[in-house]
Write an enzyme that holds these catalytic residues in place. Structure first.
Site, PDB file in Angstrom:
ATOM      1  N   ASP A  43      -4.982  -5.343  -3.723  1.00 10.26           N
ATOM      2  CA  ASP A  43      -4.248  -4.422  -4.314  1.00 10.26           C
ATOM      3  C   ASP A  43      -2.741  -4.463  -4.487  1.00 10.26           C
ATOM      4  O   ASP A  43      -2.147  -4.849  -3.707  1.00 10.26           O
ATOM      5  CB  ASP A  43      -4.352  -3.191  -3.387  1.00 10.26           C
ATOM      6  CG  ASP A  43      -3.575  -1.901  -4.110  1.00 10.26           C
ATOM      7  OD1 ASP A  43      -4.211  -1.394  -5.068  1.00 10.26           O
ATOM      8  OD2 ASP A  43      -2.428  -1.509  -3.835  1.00 10.26           O
ATOM      9  N   TYR A  48       5.280  -3.430  -7.577  1.00 13.92           N
ATOM     10  CA  TYR A  48       5.351  -4.284  -6.351  1.00 13.92           C
ATOM     11  C   TYR A  48       6.168  -5.474  -6.254  1.00 13.92           C
ATOM     12  O   TYR A  48       6.810  -6.405  -5.503  1.00 13.92           O
ATOM     13  CB  TYR A  48       4.019  -4.536  -5.249  1.00 13.92           C
ATOM     14  CG  TYR A  48       3.437  -3.348  -5.034  1.00 13.92           C
ATOM     15  CD1 TYR A  48       3.821  -2.098  -5.052  1.00 13.92           C
ATOM     16  CD2 TYR A  48       2.037  -3.591  -4.653  1.00 13.92           C
ATOM     17  CE1 TYR A  48       3.091  -1.028  -4.722  1.00 13.92           C
ATOM     18  CE2 TYR A  48       1.300  -2.352  -4.632  1.00 13.92           C
ATOM     19  CZ  TYR A  48       1.845  -1.006  -4.385  1.00 13.92           C
ATOM     20  OH  TYR A  48       1.147  -0.122  -3.919  1.00 13.92           O
ATOM     21  N   LYS A  73      -1.347  -1.589 -11.237  1.00 12.25           N
ATOM     22  CA  LYS A  73      -0.877  -0.362 -11.378  1.00 12.25           C
ATOM     23  C   LYS A  73       0.134  -0.197 -12.465  1.00 12.25           C
ATOM     24  O   LYS A  73       1.090  -1.131 -12.221  1.00 12.25           O
ATOM     25  CB  LYS A  73      -0.517   0.553 -10.113  1.00 12.25           C
ATOM     26  CG  LYS A  73      -1.722   0.543  -8.992  1.00 12.25           C
ATOM     27  CD  LYS A  73      -0.967   1.137  -7.993  1.00 12.25           C
ATOM     28  CE  LYS A  73      -1.836   0.671  -6.566  1.00 12.25           C
ATOM     29  NZ  LYS A  73      -1.189  -0.479  -5.949  1.00 12.25           N
ATOM     30  N   HIS A 106      -0.075   4.679 -11.681  1.00 15.62           N
ATOM     31  CA  HIS A 106       0.303   4.559 -10.223  1.00 15.62           C
ATOM     32  C   HIS A 106       0.848   5.923  -9.702  1.00 15.62           C
ATOM     33  O   HIS A 106       0.398   6.306  -8.541  1.00 15.62           O
ATOM     34  CB  HIS A 106       1.749   3.677 -10.140  1.00 15.62           C
ATOM     35  CG  HIS A 106       1.950   3.015  -8.757  1.00 15.62           C
ATOM     36  ND1 HIS A 106       2.411   1.896  -8.689  1.00 15.62           N
ATOM     37  CD2 HIS A 106       1.924   3.602  -7.812  1.00 15.62           C
ATOM     38  CE1 HIS A 106       2.562   1.538  -7.443  1.00 15.62           C
ATOM     39  NE2 HIS A 106       2.359   2.667  -6.750  1.00 15.62           N
TER      40      HIS A 106
HETATM   41  N1  NAP Z   1      -0.796   4.106  -5.018  1.00 14.44           N
HETATM   42  C1  NAP Z   1       0.359   4.260  -4.198  1.00 14.44           C
HETATM   43  O1  NAP Z   1       1.132   5.150  -4.778  1.00 14.44           O
HETATM   44  C2  NAP Z   1       0.626   3.499  -2.864  1.00 14.44           C
HETATM   45  C3  NAP Z   1       1.674   4.015  -2.015  1.00 14.44           C
HETATM   46  C4  NAP Z   1       1.571   3.240  -0.924  1.00 14.44           C
HETATM   47  C5  NAP Z   1       0.852   2.047  -0.495  1.00 14.44           C
HETATM   48  N2  NAP Z   1      -0.026   1.837  -1.428  1.00 14.44           N
HETATM   49  C6  NAP Z   1      -1.031   0.629  -1.150  1.00 14.44           C
HETATM   50  O2  NAP Z   1      -1.610   0.725  -0.047  1.00 14.44           O
HETATM   51  C7  NAP Z   1      -1.317  -0.469   0.793  1.00 14.44           C
HETATM   52  C8  NAP Z   1      -1.429  -0.130   2.285  1.00 14.44           C
HETATM   53  O3  NAP Z   1      -0.548   0.901   2.614  1.00 14.44           O
HETATM   54  P1  NAP Z   1       0.841   0.577   3.351  1.00 14.44           P
HETATM   55  O4  NAP Z   1       1.382  -0.674   3.082  1.00 14.44           O
HETATM   56  O5  NAP Z   1       1.776   1.875   3.128  1.00 14.44           O
HETATM   57  O6  NAP Z   1       0.408   1.008   4.914  1.00 14.44           O
HETATM   58  P2  NAP Z   1      -0.725   0.766   5.854  1.00 14.44           P
HETATM   59  O7  NAP Z   1      -1.424  -0.342   5.392  1.00 14.44           O
HETATM   60  O8  NAP Z   1      -1.268   1.772   6.445  1.00 14.44           O
HETATM   61  O9  NAP Z   1       0.125  -0.092   6.859  1.00 14.44           O
HETATM   62  C9  NAP Z   1       0.946  -1.182   7.023  1.00 14.44           C
HETATM   63  C10 NAP Z   1       1.804  -1.273   8.076  1.00 14.44           C
HETATM   64  O10 NAP Z   1       1.111  -1.436   9.356  1.00 14.44           O
HETATM   65  C11 NAP Z   1       1.151  -2.822  10.074  1.00 14.44           C
HETATM   66  N3  NAP Z   1      -0.092  -3.118  10.744  1.00 14.44           N
HETATM   67  C12 NAP Z   1      -1.062  -3.731   9.722  1.00 14.44           C
HETATM   68  N4  NAP Z   1      -2.163  -3.780  10.808  1.00 14.44           N
HETATM   69  C13 NAP Z   1      -2.023  -3.255  11.999  1.00 14.44           C
HETATM   70  C14 NAP Z   1      -2.687  -3.454  13.020  1.00 14.44           C
HETATM   71  N5  NAP Z   1      -4.093  -3.699  13.241  1.00 14.44           N
HETATM   72  N6  NAP Z   1      -2.017  -3.026  14.111  1.00 14.44           N
HETATM   73  C15 NAP Z   1      -0.899  -2.466  14.320  1.00 14.44           C
HETATM   74  N7  NAP Z   1      -0.087  -2.368  12.816  1.00 14.44           N
HETATM   75  C16 NAP Z   1      -0.501  -2.792  11.857  1.00 14.44           C
HETATM   76  C17 NAP Z   1       1.753  -3.607   9.199  1.00 14.44           C
HETATM   77  O11 NAP Z   1       2.751  -4.638   9.905  1.00 14.44           O
HETATM   78  P3  NAP Z   1       2.558  -5.965   9.960  1.00 14.44           P
HETATM   79  O12 NAP Z   1       2.849  -6.513   8.630  1.00 14.44           O
HETATM   80  O13 NAP Z   1       3.736  -6.525  10.971  1.00 14.44           O
HETATM   81  O14 NAP Z   1       1.180  -6.255  10.217  1.00 14.44           O
HETATM   82  C18 NAP Z   1       2.547  -2.649   8.403  1.00 14.44           C
HETATM   83  O15 NAP Z   1       3.869  -2.208   8.797  1.00 14.44           O
HETATM   84  C19 NAP Z   1       0.079  -0.896   0.268  1.00 14.44           C
HETATM   85  O16 NAP Z   1       0.349  -2.295   0.654  1.00 14.44           O
HETATM   86  C20 NAP Z   1      -0.121  -0.916  -1.146  1.00 14.44           C
HETATM   87  O17 NAP Z   1      -0.959  -2.018  -1.706  1.00 14.44           O
HETATM   88  C21 NAP Z   1      -0.353   2.312  -2.688  1.00 14.44           C
END
Ligand code: NAP
Length: 275
Positions: A43, A48, A73, A106
């Site tokens: 994704d 980004y 997106k 997005h």
């Molecule tokens: N459509 C939208 O508007 C939108 C908005 C937000 C996000 N997104 C997409 O969704 C993806 C995921 O969401 P997100 O990045 O917001 O949050 P997430 O995936 O819920 O969390 C990422 C965070 O959690 C940590 N982490 C990952 N695996 C872990 C584990 N097993 N144990 C403990 N901590 C862990 C990571 O740190 P480390 O790197 O240190 O592991 C990072 O700080 C984004 O990267 C993006 O592609 C889309």
């Protein structure tokens, strides 16, 4: 048991790597390693600022084009018809692909008529630049409106979803429209890892709290795109297909949810609030 290969809608794999905030060599390396581990989906988004590095990772993994699924997106400031088509072409050029699997709006942009934007999105699909199209951060009312306007299926609504947030209304609307739900921030930006209930349930299965958070979603047929910059966590987040949460555990986890439990506080200017 949940299939690791895809949701039943739009061929969207049930687990993918989120890449928001991944940069440079780390981004390319994580994409390559995720695909090698079996994550079927990557994704990204024009916002980004990492589509070039994502493209490098796609090429480095050695898989054929049909073996991975890539989402990007369009940012809401490019929702006027001509801008949208140009933005889609620029994303493809940065990714060095001729087509993405899924192209999403997005965030909603109330400044530009939805009919114009959806017309352009459907056209981009018919031009062969995206195999499927969808939306992100759409409320129930907006999704209803979008489905009524679009003359191509909207296969996905990508929304914030994790155990601390109640998204049951929008999930029900997606099911009604046969639109897959893709959960972003599925481990609550790391917040799931410290939760006592998720940790306790995880212990009973030999799993971590983050794995329980992801399993809770995929067991409901919701695709997840967790992000990590750490190789060992790529494997941890993928190891969620060899255990099952009981109905009682699912209900306990669901009780953590709150309508106001968002961890993402951004909303594009003027976007309607979640209902
Ligand atoms: N459509 C939208 O508007 C939108 C908005 C937000 C996000 N997104 C997409 O969704 C993806 C995921 O969401 P997100 O990045 O917001 O949050 P997430 O995936 O819920 O969390 C990422 C965070 O959690 C940590 N982490 C990952 N695996 C872990 C584990 N097993 N144990 C403990 N901590 C862990 C990571 O740190 P480390 O790197 O240190 O592991 C990072 O700080 C984004 O990267 C993006 O592609 C889309």
């Amino acid at each position: 048991m949940v299939s690791i290969f895809s949701t039943d809608i739009g061929g969207i794999p049930i687990i993918g790597l989120g890449t928001w905030d991944l940069r440079g060599r780390t981004c390319a390396r994580m994409v390559e390693q995720a695909l090698r581990l079996g994550y079927g989906h990557i994704d990204t988004a024009e916002m980004y600022n990492n589509e070039r590095e994502v493209g490098e990772g796609l090429r480095a993994c050695g898989l054929g084009r049909a073996e991975f699924f890539i989402t990007t997106k369009v940012w809401p400031s490019h929702f006027a018809a001509r801008d949208l088509e140009r933005a889609a072409k620029e994303s493809l050029s940065r990714l060095r692909l001729s087509e993405v699997d899924l192209l999403l709006l997005h965030w909603p942009n109330p400044q530009i008529p939805l009919r114009e934007t959806l017309g352009a999105l459907c056209k981009v699909k018919r031009m062969g630049l995206a195999r499927s199209i969808g939306v992100s951060n759409f409320t129930v009312a907006l999704l209803d409106e979008a489905v009524a306007i679009a003359d191509e299926p909207l296969v996905c609504n990508q929304i914030e979803m994790h155990p601390f947030l109640d998204q049951s209304k929008v999930v029900a609307a997606c099911r009604r429209h046969r639109t897959a739900v893709v959960a972003y921030s599925p481990i609550a930006r790391g917040g799931a890892a410290g939760n006592a209930l998720l940790t306790r349930i995880g212990k009973a299965h030999g799993k971590t709290a983050a794995q329980v958070s992801l399993r809770f979603l995929v067991q409901q047929g919701i695709a997840v795109i967790p992000r990590t910059s750490r190789r060992e966590r790529l494997a941890e987040n993928f190891a969620i297909f060899d255990f099952e949460l009981s109905q009682q555990e699912m209900a306990q986890i669901a009780s953590l949810a709150d309508r106001g439990g968002h961890v993402v506080d951004f909303a594009f200017s003027g976007s309607p609030k979640w209902d």
